[in-house]
Design a protein around this motif. Structure first.
Motif, short mmCIF file in Angstrom:
data_model
loop_
_atom_site.label_atom_id
_atom_site.label_comp_id
_atom_site.label_asym_id
_atom_site.label_seq_id
_atom_site.Cartn_x
_atom_site.Cartn_y
_atom_site.Cartn_z
N VAL A 71 0.87 -1.19 0.00
CA VAL A 71 0.00 0.00 0.00
C VAL A 71 0.90 1.24 0.00
N HIS A 72 0.75 2.07 -1.04
CA HIS A 72 1.55 3.30 -1.15
C HIS A 72 0.80 4.32 -2.00
N GLY A 73 1.45 5.44 -2.26
CA GLY A 73 0.78 6.55 -2.95
C GLY A 73 0.37 6.24 -4.38
N HIS A 74 1.02 5.25 -5.01
CA HIS A 74 0.72 4.95 -6.42
C HIS A 74 -0.08 3.68 -6.59
N ASP A 75 -0.62 3.13 -5.50
CA ASP A 75 -1.28 1.81 -5.62
C ASP A 75 -2.59 1.85 -6.41
N LEU A 76 -3.07 3.06 -6.72
CA LEU A 76 -4.30 3.20 -7.52
C LEU A 76 -4.14 2.51 -8.89
N TRP A 77 -2.91 2.54 -9.41
CA TRP A 77 -2.65 1.97 -10.74
C TRP A 77 -2.80 0.45 -10.75
N TYR A 78 -2.70 -0.18 -9.57
CA TYR A 78 -2.88 -1.64 -9.52
C TYR A 78 -4.28 -2.04 -10.00
N TYR A 79 -5.24 -1.16 -9.77
CA TYR A 79 -6.64 -1.52 -10.07
C TYR A 79 -6.95 -1.54 -11.56
N THR A 80 -6.09 -0.89 -12.38
CA THR A 80 -6.38 -0.83 -13.82
C THR A 80 -6.37 -2.24 -14.45
N GLY A 81 -5.47 -3.10 -13.95
CA GLY A 81 -5.42 -4.49 -14.45
C GLY A 81 -6.71 -5.22 -14.14
N HIS A 88 -3.06 0.88 -18.27
CA HIS A 88 -2.30 -0.15 -17.55
C HIS A 88 -0.90 -0.30 -18.14
N LEU A 89 -0.83 -0.28 -19.47
CA LEU A 89 0.46 -0.44 -20.16
C LEU A 89 1.39 0.73 -19.85
N PHE A 90 0.86 1.96 -19.96
CA PHE A 90 1.72 3.12 -19.73
C PHE A 90 2.10 3.26 -18.25
N ALA A 91 1.20 2.85 -17.35
CA ALA A 91 1.55 2.86 -15.91
C ALA A 91 2.68 1.87 -15.65
N THR A 92 2.60 0.69 -16.27
CA THR A 92 3.66 -0.33 -16.14
C THR A 92 4.98 0.22 -16.69
N LEU A 93 4.88 0.92 -17.81
CA LEU A 93 6.08 1.46 -18.46
C LEU A 93 6.73 2.54 -17.58
N LEU A 94 5.91 3.47 -17.08
CA LEU A 94 6.47 4.61 -16.35
C LEU A 94 6.93 4.23 -14.94
N PHE A 95 6.32 3.21 -14.34
CA PHE A 95 6.78 2.75 -13.01
C PHE A 95 7.86 1.68 -13.13
N LYS A 96 8.25 1.37 -14.36
CA LYS A 96 9.30 0.37 -14.65
C LYS A 96 8.94 -0.99 -14.04
N SER A 97 7.67 -1.31 -14.06
CA SER A 97 7.23 -2.60 -13.49
C SER A 97 7.61 -3.76 -14.40
N TYR A 98 8.18 -3.46 -15.58
CA TYR A 98 8.61 -4.51 -16.51
C TYR A 98 9.98 -5.05 -16.13
N ARG A 99 10.65 -4.42 -15.15
CA ARG A 99 12.06 -4.76 -14.87
C ARG A 99 12.22 -6.19 -14.35
N LYS A 100 13.42 -6.67 -14.48
CA LYS A 100 13.74 -8.03 -14.06
C LYS A 100 13.19 -8.29 -12.66
N PRO A 101 12.52 -9.38 -12.39
CA PRO A 101 12.30 -10.58 -13.22
C PRO A 101 10.91 -10.62 -13.88
N ARG A 102 10.34 -9.44 -14.19
CA ARG A 102 8.94 -9.41 -14.67
C ARG A 102 8.82 -9.22 -16.18
N GLU A 103 9.87 -9.52 -16.91
CA GLU A 103 9.83 -9.27 -18.36
C GLU A 103 8.66 -9.98 -19.04
#
Lengths: 84, 362
Positions: B38-48, B111-126
């Motif tokens: 739970v943090h300030g950006h957790d709103l983006w989790y709900y887009t998925g 969802h895609l742009f949130a993943t991109l800007l928060f770098k949620s694609y980084r290892k090991p989530r490729e």
């Protein structure tokens, strides 16, 4: 007689595209009867009341769960005595 | 009095019957142990979750429409008019299906742009990034194939342009165009083919990809932004806390979709006529506008080469780089800040927004 034929032909030329436009009239994608429209908007309002009601109930339930978690009532006691 | 009533409500005999045959203890353990930061950006989790919900809605409304739709060039347009004008609530379910698809693609982009800007694609989530990206492409093809099923003049012209654009690709272009159209031009064959894609091939592929995507999320857990890497981020259980919040968000999205579907039912144009001139100011759906606008800014010929082919190749290269970002951004993979890829992410987002806006208003 010639004049009548000419006038009829000219009128036919002018009027025929109007019929064509009539045929190309937009297809109704929403009920046009005021009675049905009223029922639809009334149902939309009831639907929103139901959604807001559900959200309020879920928020209350969530708050109750969070209170229980804060007090530690949700944790299982590992050393609890076995039931008789 | 109370325990007896409670046990009756909980169906103990049914529970025992089930428990004797199937051990669901590991699943219960997984549900109990799944934690969400739970943090300030957790709103983006709900887009998925919203995308998942909207896809479920699409499956339901799509199934209802398929009871009455006739996938034949002679009857398709008429069958949709009958769904809208004669069937009880037919107009509503068709509108709900239309707006559900628009919102699903919109939330997929968010969802895609949130993943991109928060770098949620980084290892090991490729793999999460790759599966999500392919899911977006699938959803866009879902939209295109569904659009043609209307079989009106706009849909016909838009699919002719879109499949023609694919044909501009060097070497494989002609094959892709012929494969999509089922011939040289958009005909009844194309309608049959797109119907098969829309109701059989793409749904199966989507279910598989979504399942894979969700399993990978369960394996890795939720991603936290790099800025919170060394901080002690509080966590709450997914079940029931986050699930309740998810349901609240889904209810709001359902309300919005139903409201838009009621107030703005999509129009139906005149039946497609392959011999007629395309209607004026024809535009594709909003999610193709950035591609459409990019094609428009290129001249017909560049240094003696076909301008459209060069434009398509540049767009393909841009999309390929976007797809391969997890491989290129090695700093994020090491848990370091990578401002270059933040700029790249914003550049992609700005290009998409600006080109879509220009395409919409011109």
């Amino acid at each position: 007689m010639t004049l009548t034929v000419c006038i009829t032909t000219v009128i036919a030329f002018i009027v025929s595209p109007l019929w064509a436009q009539e045929a190309k009239k937009a297809i109704e994608v929403f009920p046009s009867t005021p009675y049905y429209q009223f029922i639809i908007f009334e149902n939309l309002a009831i639907f929103w009341i139901a959604i807001i009601g559900l959200i309020v109930i879920l928020r209350m339930k969530l708050r109750e769960i969070e209170q229980r978690q804060k007090l530690g009532l949700d944790r299982e006691e590992n050393d609890a005595a076995p039931p008789n | 009095m109370w325990p007896e009533r409670e046990s009756r409500l909980n169906c103990p005999r049914l529970k025992n019957w089930f428990a004797e045959r199937y051990d669901i203890a590991p699943l219960k353990k997984l549900a109990r142990e799944k934690l969400v930061p739970v943090h300030g950006h957790d709103l983006w989790y709900y887009t998925g979750g919203v995308v998942l919900f909207l896809f479920a809605l699409q499956f339901i409304t799509g199934m209802l429409l398929s009871f009455y739709y006739i996938p034949h060039a002679e009857h398709a347009h008429k069958s949709i008019i009958e769904i809208v004008t004669k069937l009880n609530m037919g107009w509503f379910f068709r509108s709900l299906h239309h707006w559900g698809s628009q919102l699903a693609i919109f939330f997929l982009f968010v969802h895609l742009f949130a993943t991109l800007l928060f770098k949620s694609y980084r290892k090991p989530r490729e793999l999460l990034w790759y599966s999500g990206f392919i899911l977006l492409v699938t959803a866009i093809f879902f939209g295109l194939s569904g659009y043609l099923l209307l079989w009106d003049e706009r849909a016909f012209a838009a699919v002719r342009v879109a499949t023609g654009g694919a044909g501009a690709l060097p070497i494989v272009g002609d094959f892709i165009k012929a494969f999509l159209r089922g011939g040289f031009d958009v005909t009844g064959e194309t309608l049959t083919r797109f119907y098969a894609f829309h109701v059989a091939i793409l749904p199966l592929f989507t279910i598989f990809l979504m399942g894979l995507h969700i399993i990978i999320v369960q394996i890795h857990g939720m991603s936290t932004p790099l800025s919170l890497k060394d901080k002690n981020v509080p966590q709450v259980p997914f079940f029931p806390n986050i699930l309740y919040r998810d349901i609240i968000v889904w209810l709001v999205v359902l309300g919005l979709t139903v409201t838009i579907a009621t107030l703005l039912p999509p129009e139906i144009g005149q039946k497609a006529d392959p011999l007629a001139a395309p209607p004026e100011n024809i535009k594709p759906e909003w999610y193709f506008l950035f591609l459409f606008q990019t094609l428009k800014i290129f001249p017909g010929e560049i240094l003696g080469l076909n301008g459209e082919t060069i434009a398509i190749m540049l767009i393909s290269a841009g999309i390929l780089i976007f797809f391969l970002i997890p491989l290129l951004d090695r700093k994020s993979g090491r848990g370091e800040r990578s401002p270059l890829f933040t700029v790249v992410g914003y550049a992609y987002l700005a290009y998409f927004l600006i080109m879509t806006t220009i395409g919409y208003f011109t």
